[in-house]
Design a protein around this motif. Sequence first.
Motif, mmCIF file in Angstrom:
data_model
loop_
_atom_site.group_PDB
_atom_site.id
_atom_site.type_symbol
_atom_site.label_atom_id
_atom_site.label_comp_id
_atom_site.label_asym_id
_atom_site.label_seq_id
_atom_site.Cartn_x
_atom_site.Cartn_y
_atom_site.Cartn_z
ATOM 1 N N ASP A 135 0.700 -1.003 0.264
ATOM 2 C CA ASP A 135 0.544 0.145 0.148
ATOM 3 C C ASP A 135 0.995 1.154 -0.113
ATOM 4 O O ASP A 135 0.458 2.635 -0.537
ATOM 5 N N TYR A 136 2.400 1.123 0.164
ATOM 6 C CA TYR A 136 2.923 2.240 0.514
ATOM 7 C C TYR A 136 3.993 1.740 -0.976
ATOM 8 O O TYR A 136 5.122 1.296 -1.903
ATOM 9 N N LEU A 137 4.408 3.586 -1.201
ATOM 10 C CA LEU A 137 5.547 3.460 -2.078
ATOM 11 C C LEU A 137 6.829 4.252 -1.820
ATOM 12 O O LEU A 137 6.710 4.719 -0.545
ATOM 13 N N PHE A 138 7.645 4.195 -2.529
ATOM 14 C CA PHE A 138 9.269 4.438 -2.003
ATOM 15 C C PHE A 138 9.588 5.507 -2.838
ATOM 16 O O PHE A 138 9.534 4.579 -4.157
ATOM 17 N N GLY A 139 10.675 6.240 -2.579
ATOM 18 C CA GLY A 139 11.146 7.570 -3.712
ATOM 19 C C GLY A 139 12.195 8.445 -3.004
ATOM 20 O O GLY A 139 12.306 7.523 -2.135
ATOM 21 N N ARG A 140 13.132 8.854 -3.862
ATOM 22 C CA ARG A 140 14.358 9.599 -3.109
ATOM 23 C C ARG A 140 14.371 11.209 -3.294
ATOM 24 O O ARG A 140 13.612 11.399 -4.370
ATOM 25 N N THR A 141 14.166 11.325 -2.336
ATOM 26 C CA THR A 141 14.661 12.944 -2.571
ATOM 27 C C THR A 141 16.041 13.848 -3.169
ATOM 28 O O THR A 141 16.651 12.444 -3.329
ATOM 29 N N GLN A 142 16.281 14.450 -4.014
ATOM 30 C CA GLN A 142 17.103 14.992 -4.640
ATOM 31 C C GLN A 142 18.830 14.673 -3.678
ATOM 32 O O GLN A 142 19.265 14.238 -4.526
ATOM 33 N N GLN A 143 18.396 14.975 -2.714
ATOM 34 C CA GLN A 143 19.432 14.796 -0.715
ATOM 35 C C GLN A 143 19.914 13.488 -1.048
ATOM 36 O O GLN A 143 20.511 13.010 0.113
ATOM 37 N N SER A 144 18.972 12.517 -1.818
ATOM 38 C CA SER A 144 19.105 10.415 -1.242
ATOM 39 C C SER A 144 18.086 10.286 -0.027
ATOM 40 O O SER A 144 18.600 9.248 -0.171
ATOM 41 N N LYS A 145 17.704 11.353 0.381
ATOM 42 C CA LYS A 145 16.938 10.123 1.574
ATOM 43 C C LYS A 145 15.868 9.077 1.056
ATOM 44 O O LYS A 145 15.325 9.905 0.132
ATOM 45 N N VAL A 146 15.558 7.946 1.645
ATOM 46 C CA VAL A 146 13.948 7.519 1.683
ATOM 47 C C VAL A 146 13.069 8.301 1.921
ATOM 48 O O VAL A 146 13.485 8.194 3.424
ATOM 49 N N VAL A 147 11.658 8.073 1.410
ATOM 50 C CA VAL A 147 10.377 8.312 1.884
ATOM 51 C C VAL A 147 9.321 7.404 1.387
ATOM 52 O O VAL A 147 9.750 6.699 0.531
ATOM 53 N N VAL A 148 8.770 7.192 2.503
ATOM 54 C CA VAL A 148 7.876 5.989 1.968
ATOM 55 C C VAL A 148 6.376 6.958 2.206
ATOM 56 O O VAL A 148 6.036 7.303 3.474
ATOM 57 N N PHE A 149 5.212 6.920 0.935
ATOM 58 C CA PHE A 149 4.381 7.392 2.097
ATOM 59 C C PHE A 149 3.392 6.709 0.620
ATOM 60 O O PHE A 149 3.423 6.071 -0.215
ATOM 61 N N ALA A 150 1.896 6.701 1.014
ATOM 62 C CA ALA A 150 0.681 5.761 0.830
ATOM 63 C C ALA A 150 0.766 6.127 -0.555
ATOM 64 O O ALA A 150 0.677 7.038 -1.547
ATOM 65 N N ASP A 151 0.231 4.916 -1.689
ATOM 66 C CA ASP A 151 0.468 4.905 -2.319
ATOM 67 C C ASP A 151 -1.768 6.003 -3.195
ATOM 68 O O ASP A 151 -2.084 5.030 -2.563
ATOM 69 N N ASN A 152 -0.887 6.076 -4.123
ATOM 70 C CA ASN A 152 -2.907 6.509 -4.808
ATOM 71 C C ASN A 152 -2.394 6.398 -6.080
ATOM 72 O O ASN A 152 -2.650 7.484 -6.876
ATOM 73 N N ASN A 153 -2.023 5.637 -6.774
ATOM 74 C CA ASN A 153 -2.125 5.225 -8.217
ATOM 75 C C ASN A 153 -0.229 5.828 -8.774
ATOM 76 O O ASN A 153 -0.658 6.317 -10.303
ATOM 77 N N PHE A 154 0.370 5.696 -8.184
ATOM 78 C CA PHE A 154 1.157 7.057 -8.740
ATOM 79 C C PHE A 154 2.573 6.091 -9.649
ATOM 80 O O PHE A 154 2.263 4.726 -9.080
ATOM 81 N N LYS A 155 2.543 6.187 -10.355
ATOM 82 C CA LYS A 155 3.250 5.517 -11.308
ATOM 83 C C LYS A 155 5.345 5.920 -11.369
ATOM 84 O O LYS A 155 5.706 6.508 -10.478
ATOM 85 N N LYS A 163 9.007 9.686 6.618
ATOM 86 C CA LYS A 163 7.545 9.367 5.833
ATOM 87 C C LYS A 163 6.496 10.557 5.792
ATOM 88 O O LYS A 163 6.654 11.770 5.882
ATOM 89 N N GLY A 164 5.781 10.320 4.569
ATOM 90 C CA GLY A 164 4.819 12.127 4.087
ATOM 91 C C GLY A 164 3.408 11.384 3.696
ATOM 92 O O GLY A 164 3.102 10.078 3.659
ATOM 93 N N ILE A 165 2.865 12.278 3.223
ATOM 94 C CA ILE A 165 2.209 12.667 2.713
ATOM 95 C C ILE A 165 2.128 13.267 1.081
ATOM 96 O O ILE A 165 2.449 14.537 0.693
ATOM 97 N N ALA A 166 1.598 12.114 0.158
ATOM 98 C CA ALA A 166 1.989 12.485 -1.046
ATOM 99 C C ALA A 166 0.998 14.447 -1.637
ATOM 100 O O ALA A 166 -0.524 14.053 -0.630
ATOM 101 N N ILE A 167 1.327 15.489 -1.755
ATOM 102 C CA ILE A 167 0.098 16.342 -2.181
ATOM 103 C C ILE A 167 -0.222 17.004 -3.561
ATOM 104 O O ILE A 167 -0.718 17.726 -3.665
ATOM 105 N N ASN A 168 -0.213 15.698 -4.684
ATOM 106 C CA ASN A 168 -0.383 16.139 -5.970
ATOM 107 C C ASN A 168 -0.422 14.776 -6.713
ATOM 108 O O ASN A 168 -0.159 13.321 -5.428
#
Length: 440
Positions: A397-417, A435-440
Motif C-alpha cells: 500500500d506504500y511506495l518509496f522514492g528518493r529526494t534530491q538529497q538521496s533520502k528515502v521517503v515512504v508514502f501511501a500509494d495513490n496510483n502513482f507511477k 514518511k509523508g503524504i503525497a500532495i499532488n
Amino acid sequence: MSKKVYIETYGCQMNVADSETVAAIMQSNSFTPVTKISEADIIIINTCSVRDNAEQKIWHRLDFLKGFKKRNKHVKVGIIGCMAQRVADKLLEHEAVDFVAGPDAYRAIPELVNETDIKASHINTNLDIEETYSGIVQYKYGENAISGFVPITRGCNNFCSYCIVPYTRGRERSSSYTDIINEVADLRDKGYKEITLLGQNVNSYYFENRDKKVDFPTLIKMVAEIAPEMRIRFTTSHPKDISDELIEVIAQYDNICNHIHLPVQSGSNKVLKLMNRKYTREWYLERIQKIKSTIPDCGLSSDIFCGFSGETETEFLETLDLMNIVEYDSAFLFKYSVRPDTAAAKNLIDDVSEQEKIERLNRLIELQNQISLKKNKADIGKTLEVLVEGFSKRSKDYLFGRTQQSKVVVFADNNFKVGSFINVKITDVSSATLKGIAIN
Ligand code: SAH
Ligand code: SF4
Ligand code: F3S
C-alpha cells in the motif's frame, strides 16, 4: 538455442554498471542475459576486493557453486571484477571456476567461455589503460528501469595507502565526452528519469581532443543541459577536486541533485597523511562550509573507517568531532581491513586490535544514527520532491522514492507511477527514512 548468462554482482556501483556492460557484450555474442540462476548456462560472478570480508563472501559463494555445478553439469562459472584481478590464479584453482577475467578484459569473455581445453588458458587479467568500453551500450535489466549508471572514468591514480582499487582497476582514464553524452541521450530517450555519473574519483574527469578540453564541471553542465527533465547524480567525489566552480554548477542547475557524497575517511590530520588522502581536516571542513553556504539544502554523505594503522583514541575522537561538525545525512562506516600489497600493508603496522576496531565502529554507527535522526527530523513539515522508485518493502500500500538529497521517503500509494516525480509532505521520520503524504 542461445546460451543463457546469469550475472551476480558484488561491490560498488561501478561493478553494477560493469555487469550491464558484460551483459551487453554477451548479448552481442548471441548469449541471452537472464535474471534467474536456475536458467543459467553460464554464471558470472562480478567480485569486490575492497575489504577482506568482501572476498570471503565470494569464497563462500564458490563453495555453493561447486555443489550447483554437480547438479547442473553443463554450467560454466566465470569470475570477473576486482578479485578476479587480484587473485586470478587462486580462483582458477577452485573447483567451481572455469574462467577468470579482470576489469579491463570483459570484451574477451565470450572467447574465454568458448574455450574448452586447459584451465590455464581461461584467464585474462590484462589491465589496459585504453579500455573504457567505448561503443558498448549497456544492457539494462528490467522493463521499467528508471535510473541508470554511466561510468565516466575507470581506474584510480590516487593510491590511498589502504586501498586495493588502484591495483585491481589500473590507472585512471576518462571516457570521451561524446560517448558519455550519447549514452545519457540514449537513456533519456528510453524514458530514464535519473542517471548517476560514476568514477572512483569522478570529479577528476578530464578529456581533451582537437576541439575541446572538458573537465568535470564542464561535463556535468553538458549532461544537465541535454537531459533537463532527468535528475543527474555523480559519485564518488574526492575532496581534493571539489572546486568552487563545481559547487557553483551544482547550485546553478535544478536537475543536478543537491547531494554530494564526499568521503572523508578520518578526521585526524595524522591519519589522513598516513592514508595518503592529499587533504587536511581544515581543507575538508572549508570545502564543506563552501558547499553549505552555496547550496543550503545540499545532502551530504561520507565514507569513514576506523582503526587504521596508528589511529589512537585521541585521533579517533577527532573523527567523531568532525562528524559532529559536518552533520552528514548518512555515512558508510567501516573498520580497517589490511589489503595485501598496498602501501599500508607494506609500510605500516596494523596495530589497532580487532576488538578495538569493533568498538570504534560501533561508536561511529551510534553517532551517525543520532545525527541522521536529527537531520531527518529537520525535514518534518517540509514538502520534498520524490522520484518514485517502487513499492515499499514492508507494504504494497506504500511506495518509496528518493529526494534530491538521496533520502528515502515512504508514502501511501495513490496510483502513482514508478518514475514520476511527486511532492511529499514529510510527517514522520526515523534515522533511516522519511514518511509523508503525497500532495499532488
Ligand atoms: N573511490 C571511492 C570509493 C572507494 S572504496 C573513494 O575514494 O571514496 C569505498 C570505501 O571503502 C572507501 O571510501 C573507504 O571508506 C572504504 N575502504 C577502502 N579500502 C578499505 C580498507 N582497506 N579497509 C576498510 N575500508 C576501506
Ligand atoms: Fe581507493 Fe583512494 Fe582511489 Fe578511492 S580515491 S578508489 S579510496 S585509492
Ligand atoms: Fe570493490 Fe572493486 Fe568497487 S574493490 S568497491 S568492486 S572498484
